[in-house]
Scaffold this motif. Structure first.
Motif, PDB file in Angstrom:
ATOM      1  N   ALA A 119      23.615  41.583  39.315  1.00 34.97           N
ATOM      2  CA  ALA A 119      22.838  40.885  40.346  1.00 34.97           C
ATOM      3  C   ALA A 119      23.642  40.697  41.634  1.00 34.97           C
ATOM      4  CB  ALA A 119      22.372  39.528  39.811  1.00 34.97           C
ATOM      5  N   LEU A 120      24.898  40.297  41.502  1.00 37.71           N
ATOM      6  CA  LEU A 120      25.715  40.014  42.678  1.00 37.71           C
ATOM      7  C   LEU A 120      26.100  41.270  43.445  1.00 37.71           C
ATOM      8  CD1 LEU A 120      28.144  37.335  41.153  1.00 37.71           C
ATOM      9  CD2 LEU A 120      26.372  36.913  42.866  1.00 37.71           C
ATOM     10  N   ASN A 121      26.329  42.363  42.726  1.00 34.92           N
ATOM     11  CA  ASN A 121      26.846  43.566  43.374  1.00 34.92           C
ATOM     12  C   ASN A 121      25.763  44.581  43.735  1.00 34.92           C
ATOM     13  OD1 ASN A 121      29.884  43.173  43.236  1.00 34.92           O
ATOM     14  ND2 ASN A 121      29.291  42.827  41.105  1.00 34.92           N
ATOM     15  N   TYR A 122      24.728  44.681  42.900  1.00 35.95           N
ATOM     16  CA  TYR A 122      23.745  45.742  43.118  1.00 35.95           C
ATOM     17  C   TYR A 122      22.309  45.225  43.192  1.00 35.95           C
ATOM     18  CZ  TYR A 122      27.892  48.236  41.584  1.00 35.95           C
ATOM     19  OH  TYR A 122      29.173  48.684  41.465  1.00 35.95           O
ATOM     20  N   ASP A 123      22.153  43.883  43.206  1.00 37.62           N
ATOM     21  CA  ASP A 123      20.826  43.268  43.304  1.00 37.62           C
ATOM     22  C   ASP A 123      19.893  43.800  42.222  1.00 37.62           C
ATOM     23  OD1 ASP A 123      18.975  41.508  44.356  1.00 37.62           O
ATOM     24  OD2 ASP A 123      18.147  42.992  45.763  1.00 37.62           O
ATOM     25  N   TYR A 124      20.412  43.890  41.009  1.00 35.61           N
ATOM     26  CA  TYR A 124      19.663  44.443  39.884  1.00 35.61           C
ATOM     27  C   TYR A 124      19.671  43.442  38.746  1.00 35.61           C
ATOM     28  CZ  TYR A 124      18.624  47.341  35.788  1.00 35.61           C
ATOM     29  OH  TYR A 124      18.089  47.836  34.630  1.00 35.61           O
ATOM     30  N   GLU A 125      18.479  43.167  38.179  1.00 38.80           N
ATOM     31  CA  GLU A 125      18.383  42.225  37.073  1.00 38.80           C
ATOM     32  C   GLU A 125      18.597  42.943  35.745  1.00 38.80           C
ATOM     33  OE1 GLU A 125      15.347  38.903  35.132  1.00 38.80           O
ATOM     34  OE2 GLU A 125      14.543  40.505  36.403  1.00 38.80           O
ATOM     35  N   THR A 126      19.573  42.497  34.994  1.00 36.06           N
ATOM     36  CA  THR A 126      19.824  43.052  33.668  1.00 36.06           C
ATOM     37  C   THR A 126      19.046  42.256  32.631  1.00 36.06           C
ATOM     38  OG1 THR A 126      22.042  43.814  34.247  1.00 36.06           O
ATOM     39  CG2 THR A 126      21.577  43.511  31.908  1.00 36.06           C
ATOM     40  N   ARG A 127      18.165  42.941  31.919  1.00 37.91           N
ATOM     41  CA  ARG A 127      17.402  42.335  30.829  1.00 37.91           C
ATOM     42  C   ARG A 127      17.672  43.175  29.582  1.00 37.91           C
ATOM     43  NH1 ARG A 127      13.506  38.663  32.585  1.00 37.91           N
ATOM     44  NH2 ARG A 127      12.379  38.910  30.616  1.00 37.91           N
ATOM     45  N   TRP A 128      18.535  42.651  28.725  1.00 33.94           N
ATOM     46  CA  TRP A 128      19.069  43.444  27.625  1.00 33.94           C
ATOM     47  C   TRP A 128      17.990  43.949  26.669  1.00 33.94           C
ATOM     48  CZ3 TRP A 128      23.600  45.125  28.659  1.00 33.94           C
ATOM     49  CH2 TRP A 128      24.467  44.359  29.419  1.00 33.94           C
ATOM     50  N   PHE A 129      17.005  43.145  26.404  1.00 32.32           N
ATOM     51  CA  PHE A 129      15.987  43.555  25.429  1.00 32.32           C
ATOM     52  C   PHE A 129      15.143  44.715  25.949  1.00 32.32           C
ATOM     53  CE2 PHE A 129      12.649  42.858  22.184  1.00 32.32           C
ATOM     54  CZ  PHE A 129      13.464  42.647  21.086  1.00 32.32           C
ATOM     55  N   ASP A 130      15.139  44.888  27.284  1.00 31.10           N
ATOM     56  CA  ASP A 130      14.336  45.956  27.887  1.00 31.10           C
ATOM     57  C   ASP A 130      15.107  47.268  28.044  1.00 31.10           C
ATOM     58  OD1 ASP A 130      12.424  44.023  28.107  1.00 31.10           O
ATOM     59  OD2 ASP A 130      12.616  43.753  30.278  1.00 31.10           O
TER      60      ASP A 130
ATOM     61  N   ALA B 151      29.735  26.732  32.096  1.00 30.93           N
ATOM     62  CA  ALA B 151      29.735  27.479  30.838  1.00 30.93           C
ATOM     63  C   ALA B 151      28.519  28.395  30.758  1.00 30.93           C
ATOM     64  CB  ALA B 151      29.761  26.514  29.653  1.00 30.93           C
ATOM     65  N   ALA B 152      27.353  27.877  31.156  1.00 30.26           N
ATOM     66  CA  ALA B 152      26.124  28.678  31.102  1.00 30.26           C
ATOM     67  C   ALA B 152      26.182  29.854  32.070  1.00 30.26           C
ATOM     68  CB  ALA B 152      24.914  27.801  31.411  1.00 30.26           C
ATOM     69  N   ILE B 153      26.749  29.629  33.261  1.00 28.38           N
ATOM     70  CA  ILE B 153      26.906  30.725  34.222  1.00 28.38           C
ATOM     71  C   ILE B 153      27.883  31.761  33.681  1.00 28.38           C
ATOM     72  CG2 ILE B 153      27.737  31.330  36.522  1.00 28.38           C
ATOM     73  CD1 ILE B 153      25.009  29.963  36.543  1.00 28.38           C
ATOM     74  N   SER B 154      28.981  31.305  33.094  1.00 28.34           N
ATOM     75  CA  SER B 154      29.998  32.219  32.571  1.00 28.34           C
ATOM     76  C   SER B 154      29.467  33.079  31.441  1.00 28.34           C
ATOM     77  CB  SER B 154      31.215  31.430  32.077  1.00 28.34           C
ATOM     78  OG  SER B 154      31.861  30.774  33.146  1.00 28.34           O
ATOM     79  N   MET B 155      28.572  32.521  30.628  1.00 27.27           N
ATOM     80  CA  MET B 155      27.986  33.300  29.538  1.00 27.27           C
ATOM     81  C   MET B 155      27.138  34.458  30.054  1.00 27.27           C
ATOM     82  SD  MET B 155      26.953  30.665  26.491  1.00 27.27           S
ATOM     83  CE  MET B 155      26.013  29.532  27.486  1.00 27.27           C
ATOM     84  N   GLN B 156      26.768  34.398  31.325  1.00 29.73           N
ATOM     85  CA  GLN B 156      25.949  35.442  31.926  1.00 29.73           C
ATOM     86  C   GLN B 156      26.760  36.298  32.904  1.00 29.73           C
ATOM     87  OE1 GLN B 156      21.734  33.805  32.787  1.00 29.73           O
ATOM     88  NE2 GLN B 156      23.029  31.985  32.778  1.00 29.73           N
ATOM     89  N   SER B 157      28.028  36.486  32.604  1.00 31.62           N
ATOM     90  CA  SER B 157      28.903  37.210  33.530  1.00 31.62           C
ATOM     91  C   SER B 157      28.499  38.671  33.690  1.00 31.62           C
ATOM     92  CB  SER B 157      30.361  37.105  33.072  1.00 31.62           C
ATOM     93  OG  SER B 157      30.522  37.619  31.759  1.00 31.62           O
ATOM     94  N   LEU B 158      28.019  39.318  32.630  1.00 29.56           N
ATOM     95  CA  LEU B 158      27.582  40.707  32.760  1.00 29.56           C
ATOM     96  C   LEU B 158      26.342  40.810  33.642  1.00 29.56           C
ATOM     97  CD1 LEU B 158      27.966  41.976  29.081  1.00 29.56           C
ATOM     98  CD2 LEU B 158      29.597  42.177  30.958  1.00 29.56           C
ATOM     99  N   GLU B 159      25.378  39.926  33.387  1.00 31.10           N
ATOM    100  CA  GLU B 159      24.156  39.935  34.179  1.00 31.10           C
ATOM    101  C   GLU B 159      24.445  39.578  35.636  1.00 31.10           C
ATOM    102  OE1 GLU B 159      24.755  38.446  31.331  1.00 31.10           O
ATOM    103  OE2 GLU B 159      23.009  38.272  30.049  1.00 31.10           O
ATOM    104  N   ALA B 160      25.400  38.668  35.847  1.00 33.65           N
ATOM    105  CA  ALA B 160      25.758  38.281  37.214  1.00 33.65           C
ATOM    106  C   ALA B 160      26.377  39.451  37.964  1.00 33.65           C
ATOM    107  CB  ALA B 160      26.729  37.102  37.184  1.00 33.65           C
ATOM    108  N   ALA B 161      27.143  40.286  37.266  1.00 27.68           N
ATOM    109  CA  ALA B 161      27.785  41.423  37.930  1.00 27.68           C
ATOM    110  C   ALA B 161      26.752  42.376  38.520  1.00 27.68           C
ATOM    111  CB  ALA B 161      28.683  42.160  36.939  1.00 27.68           C
TER     112      ALA B 161
ATOM    113  N   THR C 148      19.982  27.502  35.132  1.00 32.46           N
ATOM    114  CA  THR C 148      20.883  28.657  35.171  1.00 32.46           C
ATOM    115  C   THR C 148      20.187  29.970  34.824  1.00 32.46           C
ATOM    116  OG1 THR C 148      21.592  28.320  32.872  1.00 32.46           O
ATOM    117  CG2 THR C 148      22.896  27.255  34.611  1.00 32.46           C
ATOM    118  N   GLY C 149      18.860  29.947  34.706  1.00 29.64           N
ATOM    119  CA  GLY C 149      18.125  31.179  34.487  1.00 29.64           C
ATOM    120  C   GLY C 149      17.935  31.572  33.041  1.00 29.64           C
ATOM    121  N   ILE C 150      18.550  30.853  32.113  1.00 31.31           N
ATOM    122  CA  ILE C 150      18.447  31.234  30.705  1.00 31.31           C
ATOM    123  C   ILE C 150      17.012  31.077  30.198  1.00 31.31           C
ATOM    124  CG2 ILE C 150      19.206  30.648  28.366  1.00 31.31           C
ATOM    125  CD1 ILE C 150      21.929  29.956  29.550  1.00 31.31           C
ATOM    126  N   ALA C 151      16.338  30.001  30.605  1.00 25.65           N
ATOM    127  CA  ALA C 151      14.974  29.752  30.127  1.00 25.65           C
ATOM    128  C   ALA C 151      13.992  30.811  30.612  1.00 25.65           C
ATOM    129  CB  ALA C 151      14.506  28.367  30.561  1.00 25.65           C
TER     130      ALA C 151
END
Length: 391
Positions: free
Chosen positions: A216-227, A204-214, A148-151
């Motif tokens: 990626a799905l809509n604007y093809d942009y990867e959200t990396r919070w620490f950056d 559950a793992a996908i749902s925990m990444q709902s902000l990041e998915a938004a 699910t991309g978490i790793a």
């Protein structure tokens, strides 16, 4: 009276995801009958190597199986199968976390049990869900973190994949299963009918990444919070801390103020948080010797007082000693037969009026088999036969 008093749950769950859900229901008063298979029962009974070597109750098993009646049934035998079906007729909820198709092969699929007890809430937890190409694939938390991309979400883009050594998807999906069961019970109070509720580690793992998915799905942009700000771990004189530059136009200036040094944002010509993100390695190199002049508690207090988000980085054994756990009533103590009392993490929910149930200790395999099966009319000999000799 506890919130779920009068609700009977049959739990056919192992390891963490399902047992956590069962214990959460028990915490608030449900009667949870945990059905285990002979001769070992839930694998978590043997998973705590230290406890097994010293003849003690498994800490892992006990952590999510307090307050339950432990019944051993050989559900592949005619006697064990019949006993389980009789228990189902009297239950409000049946939970399992077998792979899709297993319960159907055993004769305990949803359609079969719903026909037997139309009011039954049938709660199924799995690794990947009940349909799709991964449905029959073995699910485990590290595998779910992988797929699910978490790793891959390390704090450094070029770092090797890493895993959080906490079964976060088990916990999240277990709590979601509780939510589904409670919602189904509310709906049943209106319709009079049960229904099937399902959840998976994957979802559950996908749902925990709902902000990041938004993004990626809509604007093809990867959200990396620490950056997204000049954020970094830092070593101080007596340990490590985390420093976060979120929500500040010029966080470096404030960090320098906390350290009592000249403003590096002016010296390095980095007046904004965005500019500081791009030069973070150079900033950390300049700050490192300054942080080492201070103890963690002192510099965290200074940063916090100036509005910079900061906290110590603790080993978990030190976290468990924090006074905040006691203030939040997060540690519970329970007696265990044949050994010292054991301490565990309690349920995090708090209510102003309703209280959690007084829970019984974690039980040995089959400890309540005879007592529970006597309720459905089986004598000791019949219970022994249904349990495969573990009554």
């Amino acid at each position: 009276m506890s919130i779920l008093s009068g609700i009977t749950v049959i739990e056919l769950c192992e390891v963490y995801q399902g047992p956590l859900a069962g214990q959460s229901l028990a915490d608030f008063g449900a009667r949870v009958i945990k059905v285990e298979r002979p001769p070992v029962g839930d694998p978590m009974r043997l998973g705590d190597f230290h406890a097994a070597e010293h003849g003690l109750m498994s800490g892992y098993f006990a952590a999510v199986n307090r307050g339950k009646d432990c019944v051993c049934l050989d559900i592949k035998s005619a006697e064990g199968s019949a006993a389980l079906l009789e228990l189902v007729t009297r239950a409000d909820v049946l939970m399992h976390n077998y792979r899709p198709g297993v319960m159907e092969k055993l004769g305990f699929g949803y359609d079969t049990l719903a026909a037997l007890n139309p009011r039954l809430i049938y709660a199924a937890a799995s690794g990947f869900g009940e349909t799709g190409p991964f449905a029959k694939m073995a699910g485990q938390d590290f595998l779910i973190q992988s797929i699910t991309g978490i790793a891959s979400k390390t704090t450094h883009r070029d770092a090797e994949p890493s895993y959080l050594n906490v079964p976060l998807t088990d916990y999240a999906s277990g709590m979601l299963l509780v939510q589904g069961i409670l919602l189904a019970l509310i709906e049943r109070s209106r319709s009079g009918l049960g229904q099937k509720v399902s959840v998976s580690l994957f979802d559950a793992a996908i749902s925990m990444q709902s902000l990041e998915a938004a993004s990626a799905l809509n604007y093809d942009y990867e959200t990396r919070w620490f950056d997204r700000a000049p954020n970094f771990p830092m070593e101080a004189a007596d340990g490590w801390l985390t420093v976060l530059g979120f929500f500040r136009d010029n966080p470096l200036q404030t960090i320098c103020q906390a350290l009592g040094i000249d403003d590096l944002s002016a010296e390095m010509k980095l007046p904004t948080a965005r500019a500081q993100i791009a030069a973070l390695d150079a900033i950390v190199a300049r700050l490192r010797p300054e942080f080492r002049k201070h103890k963690v508690a002192d510099i965290v207090a200074r940063l916090q007082s100036l509005g910079i988000l900061s906290a110590p980085i603790l080993d978990f054994k030190d976290t468990l000693k924090l006074e905040q756990l006691e203030a939040n009533e997060m540690i519970v103590t329970t007696p265990v037969e044949g050994q010292d009392d054991m301490r565990f993490i309690g349920h995090p929910l708090k209510f102003s009026r309703s209280r959690k149930a007084e829970l019984s200790p974690p039980q040995k395999l089959g400890a309540q088999t005879r007592a529970v099966l006597a309720e459905i009319g089986l004598d000791a000999a019949a219970a022994d036969k249904a349990s495969g000799g573990f009554a």
